[in-house]
Structures are given as structure tokens and as C-alpha cells.
Design a protein around this motif. Structure first.
Motif, PDB file in Angstrom:
ATOM      1  N   LEU A  96      36.844  -4.440  33.088  1.00  0.00           N
ATOM      2  CA  LEU A  96      37.376  -5.641  32.379  1.00  0.00           C
ATOM      3  C   LEU A  96      36.293  -6.725  32.147  1.00  0.00           C
ATOM      4  N   VAL A  97      36.103  -6.912  30.970  1.00  0.00           N
ATOM      5  CA  VAL A  97      35.308  -8.279  30.768  1.00  0.00           C
ATOM      6  C   VAL A  97      36.114  -9.205  30.402  1.00  0.00           C
ATOM      7  N   ASN A  98      36.167 -10.456  30.973  1.00  0.00           N
ATOM      8  CA  ASN A  98      36.512 -11.775  30.666  1.00  0.00           C
ATOM      9  C   ASN A  98      35.508 -12.563  30.058  1.00  0.00           C
ATOM     10  N   ASN A  99      35.603 -12.558  28.828  1.00  0.00           N
ATOM     11  CA  ASN A  99      34.743 -13.231  28.021  1.00  0.00           C
ATOM     12  C   ASN A  99      35.145 -14.522  26.987  1.00  0.00           C
ATOM     13  N   ALA A 100      36.654 -14.322  26.798  1.00  0.00           N
ATOM     14  CA  ALA A 100      37.133 -15.134  25.939  1.00  0.00           C
ATOM     15  C   ALA A 100      36.907 -16.753  26.631  1.00  0.00           C
ATOM     16  N   GLY A 101      36.802 -17.533  25.660  1.00  0.00           N
ATOM     17  CA  GLY A 101      36.124 -19.081  26.308  1.00  0.00           C
ATOM     18  C   GLY A 101      36.237 -20.066  25.162  1.00  0.00           C
ATOM     19  N   ILE A 102      36.662 -21.333  25.444  1.00  0.00           N
ATOM     20  CA  ILE A 102      36.389 -22.358  24.537  1.00  0.00           C
ATOM     21  C   ILE A 102      36.021 -23.594  24.929  1.00  0.00           C
ATOM     22  N   SER A 103      35.926 -24.776  24.438  1.00  0.00           N
ATOM     23  CA  SER A 103      35.249 -25.972  24.997  1.00  0.00           C
ATOM     24  C   SER A 103      35.825 -27.169  23.747  1.00  0.00           C
ATOM     25  N   HIS A 104      35.828 -28.102  24.548  1.00  0.00           N
ATOM     26  CA  HIS A 104      36.015 -29.483  23.528  1.00  0.00           C
ATOM     27  C   HIS A 104      34.803 -29.637  22.898  1.00  0.00           C
TER      28      HIS A 104
ATOM     29  N   VAL B 292      36.523   1.095  23.625  1.00  0.00           N
ATOM     30  CA  VAL B 292      36.637  -0.362  23.783  1.00  0.00           C
ATOM     31  C   VAL B 292      37.970  -0.926  23.482  1.00  0.00           C
ATOM     32  N   LEU B 293      38.707  -1.722  24.233  1.00  0.00           N
ATOM     33  CA  LEU B 293      39.795  -2.345  23.449  1.00  0.00           C
ATOM     34  C   LEU B 293      39.661  -3.868  23.424  1.00  0.00           C
ATOM     35  N   ILE B 294      39.617  -4.367  22.420  1.00  0.00           N
ATOM     36  CA  ILE B 294      39.243  -6.089  22.151  1.00  0.00           C
ATOM     37  C   ILE B 294      40.575  -6.782  22.170  1.00  0.00           C
ATOM     38  N   GLY B 295      40.691  -7.901  23.124  1.00  0.00           N
ATOM     39  CA  GLY B 295      41.970  -8.524  22.944  1.00  0.00           C
ATOM     40  C   GLY B 295      41.333 -10.021  22.546  1.00  0.00           C
ATOM     41  N   ASP B 296      41.811 -10.263  21.507  1.00  0.00           N
ATOM     42  CA  ASP B 296      41.340 -11.734  21.051  1.00  0.00           C
ATOM     43  C   ASP B 296      42.545 -12.303  19.917  1.00  0.00           C
ATOM     44  N   LEU B 297      42.465 -13.815  20.095  1.00  0.00           N
ATOM     45  CA  LEU B 297      43.466 -14.449  19.133  1.00  0.00           C
ATOM     46  C   LEU B 297      43.134 -14.078  17.708  1.00  0.00           C
ATOM     47  N   ASP B 298      42.099 -13.744  17.592  1.00  0.00           N
ATOM     48  CA  ASP B 298      41.790 -13.910  15.905  1.00  0.00           C
ATOM     49  C   ASP B 298      41.954 -12.154  15.415  1.00  0.00           C
ATOM     50  N   GLY B 299      42.962 -11.581  15.383  1.00  0.00           N
ATOM     51  CA  GLY B 299      43.112 -10.225  15.055  1.00  0.00           C
ATOM     52  C   GLY B 299      42.445  -9.656  13.789  1.00  0.00           C
ATOM     53  N   GLU B 300      42.248 -10.614  12.860  1.00  0.00           N
ATOM     54  CA  GLU B 300      41.421 -10.168  11.577  1.00  0.00           C
ATOM     55  C   GLU B 300      40.109  -9.859  11.898  1.00  0.00           C
ATOM     56  N   LYS B 301      39.405 -10.814  12.554  1.00  0.00           N
ATOM     57  CA  LYS B 301      38.079 -10.444  13.003  1.00  0.00           C
ATOM     58  C   LYS B 301      37.726  -9.413  14.030  1.00  0.00           C
ATOM     59  N   ALA B 302      38.801  -9.203  15.024  1.00  0.00           N
ATOM     60  CA  ALA B 302      38.931  -8.214  15.894  1.00  0.00           C
ATOM     61  C   ALA B 302      38.970  -6.897  15.190  1.00  0.00           C
ATOM     62  N   ARG B 303      39.510  -6.817  14.152  1.00  0.00           N
ATOM     63  CA  ARG B 303      39.783  -5.398  13.431  1.00  0.00           C
ATOM     64  C   ARG B 303      38.336  -5.006  12.641  1.00  0.00           C
ATOM     65  N   LYS B 304      37.729  -6.057  12.336  1.00  0.00           N
ATOM     66  CA  LYS B 304      36.541  -5.731  11.468  1.00  0.00           C
ATOM     67  C   LYS B 304      35.493  -5.200  12.570  1.00  0.00           C
ATOM     68  N   VAL B 305      35.371  -5.693  13.683  1.00  0.00           N
ATOM     69  CA  VAL B 305      34.595  -5.189  14.770  1.00  0.00           C
ATOM     70  C   VAL B 305      34.742  -3.825  15.156  1.00  0.00           C
TER      71      VAL B 305
ATOM     72  N   GLY C  71      38.167 -11.821  23.923  1.00  0.00           N
ATOM     73  CA  GLY C  71      37.228 -12.769  22.936  1.00  0.00           C
ATOM     74  C   GLY C  71      36.145 -11.889  22.049  1.00  0.00           C
ATOM     75  N   ALA C  72      36.473 -10.620  21.843  1.00  0.00           N
ATOM     76  CA  ALA C  72      35.279  -9.784  21.295  1.00  0.00           C
ATOM     77  C   ALA C  72      35.240  -9.664  19.918  1.00  0.00           C
ATOM     78  N   ALA C  73      36.048 -10.471  19.187  1.00  0.00           N
ATOM     79  CA  ALA C  73      36.202 -10.512  17.875  1.00  0.00           C
ATOM     80  C   ALA C  73      34.832 -11.076  17.169  1.00  0.00           C
ATOM     81  N   SER C  74      34.149 -12.072  18.153  1.00  0.00           N
ATOM     82  CA  SER C  74      32.787 -12.764  17.596  1.00  0.00           C
ATOM     83  C   SER C  74      31.964 -12.894  18.744  1.00  0.00           C
ATOM     84  N   GLY C  75      30.669 -13.479  18.527  1.00  0.00           N
ATOM     85  CA  GLY C  75      29.767 -13.899  19.511  1.00  0.00           C
ATOM     86  C   GLY C  75      29.459 -12.700  20.551  1.00  0.00           C
ATOM     87  N   PHE C  76      29.223 -13.351  21.610  1.00  0.00           N
ATOM     88  CA  PHE C  76      28.922 -12.418  22.942  1.00  0.00           C
ATOM     89  C   PHE C  76      29.806 -11.428  23.023  1.00  0.00           C
ATOM     90  N   GLY C  77      30.933 -11.504  23.022  1.00  0.00           N
ATOM     91  CA  GLY C  77      31.988 -10.493  23.217  1.00  0.00           C
ATOM     92  C   GLY C  77      31.958  -9.260  22.013  1.00  0.00           C
TER      93      GLY C  77
END
Ligand code: NAD
Length: 252
Positions: free
Chosen positions: A86-94, A32-45, A12-18
Motif C-alpha cells: 500500500l502506497v499512501n501518496n495522495a496529498g494536497i496543500s494550500h 497496480v491499482l490506482i485510487g485517485d480523485l481524477d478518474g480520467e487521468k488515472a485511466r490514462k496511466v 494519487g497515482a493519476a499524476s506526478g510521483f504516484g
């Protein structure tokens, strides 16, 4: 260069805290290896880090899918030669709303990402940590696990699960020289802010939430990154099982 020679995977390091953690860890010498759903934002970081002379890469990864997290861990090993952190940062909420209105689909997705995603990433990383004689895990929980706000009960409970999983594993994995800690950020100015507030991000609405934070502001990615840097570094070599509040006094 606190992390010189270390390899870190951050979800979840494509944005925010990550993204804040990815930038600081890379500036401190980690690959650093970023694993995120949002590939485009991850590539920008990744590009920003490379522009500053750091080492980083990314892959599209849904942490709720075991194959994806396994591929993420393998990529760190193949590309950077090891896995130390390993940093487990990806997270979501309703969206903030009454508990009675939360759907089963929302519940399942939140637990799949926030809880099972952490569990599967840790299980995927452990063989590498065992082979290397140790490792460091940092899970991003929340003050929601300690001082929950109304309207977010399912999210809050998912972060409670992250907290107890972290403490349990700190005890269970200590013989393997694997440290496991958590950070509990207070509400921060990230992509999740409006979801948590359940209302538009206006200065007036922000003030309502800031009123409950003694130091008088929201958290920032830099706040979380600095605390994370300490906990994953060798300076915290004897620290495991803590859930560090980075919250401007919210939980006092
Ligand atoms: P954010 O939305 O800015 O970042 C979350 C990142 O996770 C995004 O890049 C998103 O694409 C990624 N992501 C979402 N689902 C994913 C999945 N299934 N697989 C991989 N990546 C996924 O939000 P943030 O505030 O930076 O959140 C980071 C962590 O901090 C979360 O675990 C969140 O619960 C926690 N947290 C946030 C706050 C806050 O107020 N912002 C407070 C306490 C804890």
C-alpha cells in the motif's frame, strides 16, 4: 522484475510521483491499482501501463472518505487476488501564503487528505495484511517535515504527522510482519509545484528553489519511484521505520 507477483495499491497515482511509481512498479511485474480523485487521468496511466504489457486498473477514490478507501482495498483483493503493498501518496496543500491567512476549511481538508486519508487506508488494508501474514506500507511524506519552508506551515505539519505515524506503526505493526516506511521528496516538478512556490512557475522562480538543493535540480517522479521500488521490495525486507530523504541533499 523485482515485484513479480505482487499487488500494489497506490493512491494519487493519476499524476506526478504516484504515476511514476505506478509505471515503475508495473514494469517490475506488480499488478497496480490506482485510487485517485481524477478518474480520467488515472485511466490514462492505466492505459499507458497496459500498452507496455503491464497489469493495472483504477478507481475513483477520495482518500478522505472511509467508504472509498475500503472499496479501493477490496477492489485490489477481488481483481488481483491479494494485497501486498500500500502506497499512501495522495496529498494536497494550500497555496503558499502567510500562516495567518490559512482558513479552517483549508486546514481541515489538508489534514483530512494528508493525514486521516493515510490512517484510514492503512486501517482498511491491515485485515488483508494480517490474513496474508504480512505486508508493506510506504507513505509519501516530504522534506517539508524535516526542513520546512515558510508559507506552508499547515502542509508541513501534516507531513510531520505522516512521518511520526509511519515510525509509530513500524514499531506497532512489526509483530504482524508489516513494514512501514516513508519517503521525503524534495520539491518536484509535479502538479503541486506552483502551489508550493506560491508564484508562477517561471525559470527565474525555479532557480530560487533549486538554489537550496545541493544537487542542483528538482526531484522527478522517476527519482521517487526508484527509491519507492527499493523500499517496497523484498530487498528491503529488514528495513522498517525509515523516512528516506530523496532530496538531492536539501536536508543536509
Ligand atoms: P500531484 O498533484 O501531481 O499528484 C497528486 C495526486 O493526488 C493527483 O493525481 C490528485 O488527483 C490526487 N489526489 C488529491 N487529493 C486526493 C484525494 N482526496 N483522494 C485521492 N486522490 C487525491 O502532486 P505530487 O507532487 O505528485 O504529490 C504526490 C505526493 O508527494 C503528495 O503527498 C505530496 O504532498 C508529496 N510531495 C510532493 C512534493 C512536490 O514538490 N511535488 C514534495 C514532497 C512531497
Amino acid at each position: 522484475m523485482t515485484l513479480r507477483g505482487k499487488v500494489a495499491v497506490i493512491t494519487g497515482a493519476a499524476s506526478g510521483f504516484g504515476a511514476g511509481m505506478a509505471r515503475l512498479f508495473a514494469a517490475e511485474g506488480a499488478a497496480v491499482l490506482i485510487g485517485d480523485l481524477d478518474g480520467e487521468k488515472a485511466r490514462k496511466v492505466v492505459a499507458e501501463i497496459a500498452d507496455l504489457g503491464g497489469r493495472a486498473d483504477s478507481l475513483v477514490c477520495d482518500v478522505s472518505r472511509r467508504d472509498d478507501v475500503a472499496a479501493m482495498v477490496s477492489k485490489a483483493q477481488d481483481e488481483f487476488g491479494s494485497l501486498d503493498i500500500l502506497v499512501n501518496n495522495a496529498g494536497i496543500s494550500h497555496q503558499n501564503k502567510p500562516y495567518q491567512e490559512v482558513t479552517d476549511e483549508e486546514f481541515d481538508r489538508i489534514y483530512a487528505v494528508n493525514v486521516k486519508g493515510v490512517h484510514m487506508a492503512i486501517q482498511s488494508a491491515l485485515p488483508l495484511f494480517e490474513a496474508a501474514g504480512g505486508g508493506v506500507i510506504l507513505n509519501i511524506s516530504s522534506t517539508a517535515a524535516l526542513r520546512p519552508r515558510p508559507g506552508l506551515s499547515v502542509y508541513n505539519s501534516s507531513k510531520g504527522a505522516v512521518q511520526i505515524l509511519s515510525k509509530s506503526l513500524a514499531a506497532e505493526l512489526a509483530p504482524l510482519k508489516v513494514r512501514v516506511n516513508a519517503i521525503c521528496p524534495v520539491m518536484g516538478d509535479t502538479g503541486l509545484l506552483e502551489t508550493f512556490m506560491g508564484q508562477a512557475d517561471t525559470p527565474e522562480n525555479r532557480e530560487k528553489f533549486i538554489g537550496g538543493i545541493p544537487l542542483g535540480r528538482l526531484s522527478t517522479p522517476e527519482d521517487i519511484a526508484r527509491a519507492a521500488l527499493f523500499l517496497v521490495s523484498d530487498q528491503a525486507a529488514f528495513i522498517t521505520g525509515v523516512a528516506l530523504e530523496v532530496d538531492g541533499g536539501r536536508c543536509v
